[in-house]
Design a protein around this motif. Structure first.
Motif, PDB file in Angstrom:
ATOM      1  N   MET A  79       3.562  66.322 -18.128  1.00 32.64           N
ATOM      2  CA  MET A  79       4.687  65.593 -18.719  1.00 32.64           C
ATOM      3  C   MET A  79       5.784  65.431 -17.676  1.00 32.64           C
ATOM      4  SD  MET A  79       5.373  67.293 -22.364  1.00 32.64           S
ATOM      5  CE  MET A  79       4.453  68.762 -21.946  1.00 32.64           C
ATOM      6  N   GLU A  80       5.973  64.228 -17.207  1.00 31.15           N
ATOM      7  CA  GLU A  80       6.988  63.992 -16.179  1.00 31.15           C
ATOM      8  C   GLU A  80       8.086  63.078 -16.695  1.00 31.15           C
ATOM      9  OE1 GLU A  80       3.917  64.221 -12.442  1.00 31.15           O
ATOM     10  OE2 GLU A  80       5.416  62.602 -12.485  1.00 31.15           O
ATOM     11  N   GLY A  81       9.268  63.260 -16.142  1.00 30.14           N
ATOM     12  CA  GLY A  81      10.373  62.373 -16.486  1.00 30.14           C
ATOM     13  C   GLY A  81      11.316  62.257 -15.306  1.00 30.14           C
ATOM     14  N   ARG A  82      11.968  61.110 -15.216  1.00 27.76           N
ATOM     15  CA  ARG A  82      12.890  60.898 -14.090  1.00 27.76           C
ATOM     16  C   ARG A  82      14.069  60.088 -14.589  1.00 27.76           C
ATOM     17  NH1 ARG A  82      12.162  57.172  -9.301  1.00 27.76           N
ATOM     18  NH2 ARG A  82      13.358  58.161  -7.650  1.00 27.76           N
ATOM     19  N   ALA A  83      15.276  60.467 -14.154  1.00 28.01           N
ATOM     20  CA  ALA A  83      16.476  59.758 -14.615  1.00 28.01           C
ATOM     21  C   ALA A  83      17.572  59.901 -13.572  1.00 28.01           C
ATOM     22  CB  ALA A  83      16.955  60.335 -15.951  1.00 28.01           C
ATOM     23  N   THR A  84      18.554  59.003 -13.630  1.00 28.99           N
ATOM     24  CA  THR A  84      19.686  59.089 -12.705  1.00 28.99           C
ATOM     25  C   THR A  84      20.995  58.977 -13.477  1.00 28.99           C
ATOM     26  OG1 THR A  84      20.174  56.775 -12.228  1.00 28.99           O
ATOM     27  CG2 THR A  84      18.328  57.735 -11.063  1.00 28.99           C
ATOM     28  N   ALA A  85      22.046  59.551 -12.897  1.00 38.11           N
ATOM     29  CA  ALA A  85      23.390  59.424 -13.487  1.00 38.11           C
ATOM     30  C   ALA A  85      24.408  59.425 -12.346  1.00 38.11           C
ATOM     31  CB  ALA A  85      23.670  60.569 -14.452  1.00 38.11           C
ATOM     32  N   PRO A  86      25.522  58.696 -12.525  1.00 33.59           N
ATOM     33  CA  PRO A  86      26.510  58.609 -11.449  1.00 33.59           C
ATOM     34  C   PRO A  86      27.528  59.750 -11.450  1.00 33.59           C
ATOM     35  CG  PRO A  86      27.137  57.156 -13.249  1.00 33.59           C
ATOM     36  CD  PRO A  86      25.843  57.821 -13.665  1.00 33.59           C
ATOM     37  N   GLY A  87      28.159  59.943 -10.296  1.00 33.46           N
ATOM     38  CA  GLY A  87      29.333  60.806 -10.204  1.00 33.46           C
ATOM     39  C   GLY A  87      30.548  60.062 -10.736  1.00 33.46           C
ATOM     40  N   ALA A  88      31.727  60.669 -10.600  1.00 31.67           N
ATOM     41  CA  ALA A  88      32.929  60.048 -11.175  1.00 31.67           C
ATOM     42  C   ALA A  88      34.169  60.492 -10.416  1.00 31.67           C
ATOM     43  CB  ALA A  88      33.062  60.430 -12.657  1.00 31.67           C
ATOM     44  N   GLY A  89      35.246  59.725 -10.609  1.00 34.55           N
ATOM     45  CA  GLY A  89      36.562  60.073 -10.078  1.00 34.55           C
ATOM     46  C   GLY A  89      37.497  60.367 -11.242  1.00 34.55           C
ATOM     47  N   THR A  90      38.596  61.028 -10.935  1.00 36.20           N
ATOM     48  CA  THR A  90      39.492  61.497 -12.003  1.00 36.20           C
ATOM     49  C   THR A  90      40.649  60.543 -12.288  1.00 36.20           C
ATOM     50  OG1 THR A  90      39.031  63.819 -11.613  1.00 36.20           O
ATOM     51  CG2 THR A  90      41.202  63.310 -12.535  1.00 36.20           C
ATOM     52  N   VAL A  91      40.915  60.354 -13.587  1.00 39.72           N
ATOM     53  CA  VAL A  91      42.183  59.751 -14.026  1.00 39.72           C
ATOM     54  C   VAL A  91      43.118  60.865 -14.500  1.00 39.72           C
ATOM     55  CG1 VAL A  91      43.297  58.232 -15.715  1.00 39.72           C
ATOM     56  CG2 VAL A  91      41.110  57.559 -14.671  1.00 39.72           C
ATOM     57  N   LEU A  92      42.593  61.769 -15.322  1.00 42.78           N
ATOM     58  CA  LEU A  92      43.372  62.914 -15.817  1.00 42.78           C
ATOM     59  C   LEU A  92      42.512  64.168 -15.759  1.00 42.78           C
ATOM     60  CD1 LEU A  92      45.667  64.409 -17.291  1.00 42.78           C
ATOM     61  CD2 LEU A  92      44.790  63.486 -19.446  1.00 42.78           C
ATOM     62  N   ASN A  93      42.984  65.176 -15.051  1.00 40.34           N
ATOM     63  CA  ASN A  93      42.314  66.476 -14.982  1.00 40.34           C
ATOM     64  C   ASN A  93      42.626  67.234 -16.278  1.00 40.34           C
ATOM     65  OD1 ASN A  93      41.798  69.258 -14.471  1.00 40.34           O
ATOM     66  ND2 ASN A  93      41.962  68.902 -12.273  1.00 40.34           N
ATOM     67  N   ALA A  94      41.579  67.733 -16.938  1.00 39.72           N
ATOM     68  CA  ALA A  94      41.752  68.357 -18.262  1.00 39.72           C
ATOM     69  C   ALA A  94      42.216  69.810 -18.202  1.00 39.72           C
ATOM     70  CB  ALA A  94      40.437  68.263 -19.028  1.00 39.72           C
ATOM     71  N   LEU A  95      42.405  70.350 -16.996  1.00 42.69           N
ATOM     72  CA  LEU A  95      42.740  71.773 -16.921  1.00 42.69           C
ATOM     73  C   LEU A  95      44.152  72.090 -17.418  1.00 42.69           C
ATOM     74  CD1 LEU A  95      40.059  71.980 -15.459  1.00 42.69           C
ATOM     75  CD2 LEU A  95      41.140  73.452 -13.770  1.00 42.69           C
ATOM     76  N   ALA A  96      45.007  71.064 -17.605  1.00 40.49           N
ATOM     77  CA  ALA A  96      46.377  71.339 -18.053  1.00 40.49           C
ATOM     78  C   ALA A  96      46.475  71.390 -19.570  1.00 40.49           C
ATOM     79  CB  ALA A  96      47.329  70.278 -17.494  1.00 40.49           C
ATOM     80  N   ASN A  97      45.976  70.339 -20.249  1.00 38.07           N
ATOM     81  CA  ASN A  97      46.189  70.271 -21.704  1.00 38.07           C
ATOM     82  C   ASN A  97      44.897  70.039 -22.501  1.00 38.07           C
ATOM     83  OD1 ASN A  97      45.617  67.627 -21.249  1.00 38.07           O
ATOM     84  ND2 ASN A  97      47.610  66.802 -21.827  1.00 38.07           N
ATOM     85  N   GLY A  98      43.751  70.115 -21.853  1.00 33.37           N
ATOM     86  CA  GLY A  98      42.470  69.970 -22.559  1.00 33.37           C
ATOM     87  C   GLY A  98      42.006  68.533 -22.703  1.00 33.37           C
ATOM     88  N   SER A  99      42.893  67.560 -22.433  1.00 36.15           N
ATOM     89  CA  SER A  99      42.489  66.156 -22.465  1.00 36.15           C
ATOM     90  C   SER A  99      42.158  65.719 -21.046  1.00 36.15           C
ATOM     91  CB  SER A  99      43.619  65.265 -22.988  1.00 36.15           C
ATOM     92  OG  SER A  99      43.873  65.570 -24.332  1.00 36.15           O
ATOM     93  N   GLY A 100      41.157  64.844 -20.926  1.00 38.46           N
ATOM     94  CA  GLY A 100      40.759  64.401 -19.596  1.00 38.46           C
ATOM     95  C   GLY A 100      40.347  62.951 -19.602  1.00 38.46           C
ATOM     96  N   SER A 101      40.271  62.373 -18.410  1.00 31.76           N
ATOM     97  CA  SER A 101      39.846  60.991 -18.278  1.00 31.76           C
ATOM     98  C   SER A 101      39.221  60.826 -16.895  1.00 31.76           C
ATOM     99  CB  SER A 101      41.053  60.057 -18.451  1.00 31.76           C
ATOM    100  OG  SER A 101      40.685  58.715 -18.217  1.00 31.76           O
TER     101      SER A 101
END
Ligand SMILES: Nc1ncnc2c1ncn2[C@@H]1O[C@H](COP(=O)(O)OP(=O)(O)OP(=O)(O)O)[C@@H](O)[C@H]1O
Ligand SMILES: O=C(O)C1=C[C@@H](O)[C@@H](O)[C@H](O)C1
Length: 310
Positions: free
Chosen positions: A1-23
């Motif tokens: 049973m084989e599977g292959r997939a890809t997903a992109p990285g991302a850049g930050t709009v809002l870091n969630a470490l301050a108030n739990g909300s992120g973008s």
């Protein structure tokens, strides 16, 4: 049973470490996961070109998806273990969401191997089985695995949703809730500067980030109003101060770029804008040590891809 997939990285709009909300917004630098499933009950992992890399996150992704979707009660194929290999154009621990890209690609690859790939992750014309989860549900499995593996502070559903769905997302990471998903202007690109140093998210000084919560609240409002470029610029100055990174790269990017920020917990910086606007920024950032890359913004997100047939 084989599977292959890809997903992109991302850049930050809002870091969630301050108030739990992120973008975050997806960028065209991808991680590919190839999995082979079996009934051994054990999971092994490897990262191409990095024999000493920590593979616990992707191994946990395989185990978790097998538990939830590969058990004997399912109608499709069953599996309890296997091997996962990742290949990545997203540098690890550089602020560019390598962990989200790796987790999403692995979760989708396992689902594909189990014949459970989400409908919107399949190539055109391929039909999903009725039991297949959505991409958002698949993304939440990767977030759960990231929490189990200890590579995240908040679960990073902001980064994970941008990577899985493409475009730009705004989230409440305390509830793994998707508040908005949009696309940035099609004429815009991303410029990414990555110095040699590395910074693991799990090692970030959360208490200092929490001190800038009033600024993060403002950034969340800007993002929810769709003003992503100004939101990320404000985010960048606040989190450079909180995490102890010089803000010089952001200053060098403005006012040419529409927006610029420290990405994640650093050390990379990202700027967005039109090709022309990013030209002078690229010239300035290329004088810095490290790597400067111009990347398209990704609107595709995580997808299943044809397997290798050597
Ligand atoms: N290509 C990959 N294959 C397997 N595991 C990976 C891969 N990339 C990242 N990881 C896992 O994610 C961890 C790094 O997570 P971390 O959140 O610090 O990096 P990041 O996602 O690049 O950073 P940030 O959240 O600031 O963008 C690594 O220690 C590893 O366990
Ligand atoms: O570990 C985490 O929870 C996070 C890490 C960074 O990527 C942040 O940018 C993100 O918002 C949350």
């Amino acid at each position: 049973m084989e599977g292959r997939a890809t997903a992109p990285g991302a850049g930050t709009v809002l870091n969630a470490l301050a108030n739990g909300s992120g973008s975050a917004f997806a960028i065209d630098a991808r991680t590919t996961a190839t999995v082979e499933l079996d009934d051994s009950g054990t999971v092994t992992g490897e990262v191409a070109g990095a024999p000493d890399a920590d593979t616990r996150l992707v191994e946990r992704c395989v185990a978790l998806v097998c538990e939830r979707h590969g058990g004997p009660e399912t109608t499709g194929p069953t599996a309890t273990g296997g091997h996962v290999r990742t290949e990545s154009a997203v540098p690890m621990a550089a602020g560019l969401k390598s962990s989200s890209a790796a987790a999403n690609a692995t979760v989708l690859a396992v689902l594909a191997a189990l014949d459970r790939a989400p409908p919107d992750a399949l190539p055109d014309g391929e039909r999903a089985t009725p039991a297949a989860p959505t991409r958002a549900a698949a993304c939440r499995l990767g977030v759960e695995a990231a929490r189990d593996a200890g590579v995240t502070v908040t679960g990073a559903f902001d980064d994970a949703s941008a990577s899985m769905l493409g475009g730009v997302t705004v989230t409440d990471n305390t509830a793994d809730a998707l508040l908005a998903r949009e696309t940035l202007p099609t004429a815009w690109q991303a410029l990414v500067w990555t110095p040699e140093e590395r910074a693991l998210s799990a090692d970030a000084d959360v208490a200092r980030c929490e001190r800038v919560a009033p600024v993060a609240d403002l950034v969340r409002e800007l993002a929810l109003d769709g003003d992503y470029a100004r939101a990320m610029t404000v985010n960048g100055f606040a989190f450079c101060a909180a995490l102890g990174f010089p803000a010089d790269p952001a200053v060098e990017a403005l006012p040419d770029a529409a927006g610029a920020s420290l990405s994640g917990t650093g050390p990379s910086f990202v700027a967005i804008g039109t090709d022309d606007a990013l030209d002078p920024v690229a010239a300035r950032w290329r004088e810095r040590e490290g790597t400067t890359r111009r990347l398209a913004l990704d609107t595709t997100g995580g997808i299943v891809t044809p397997e290798h047939h050597p």
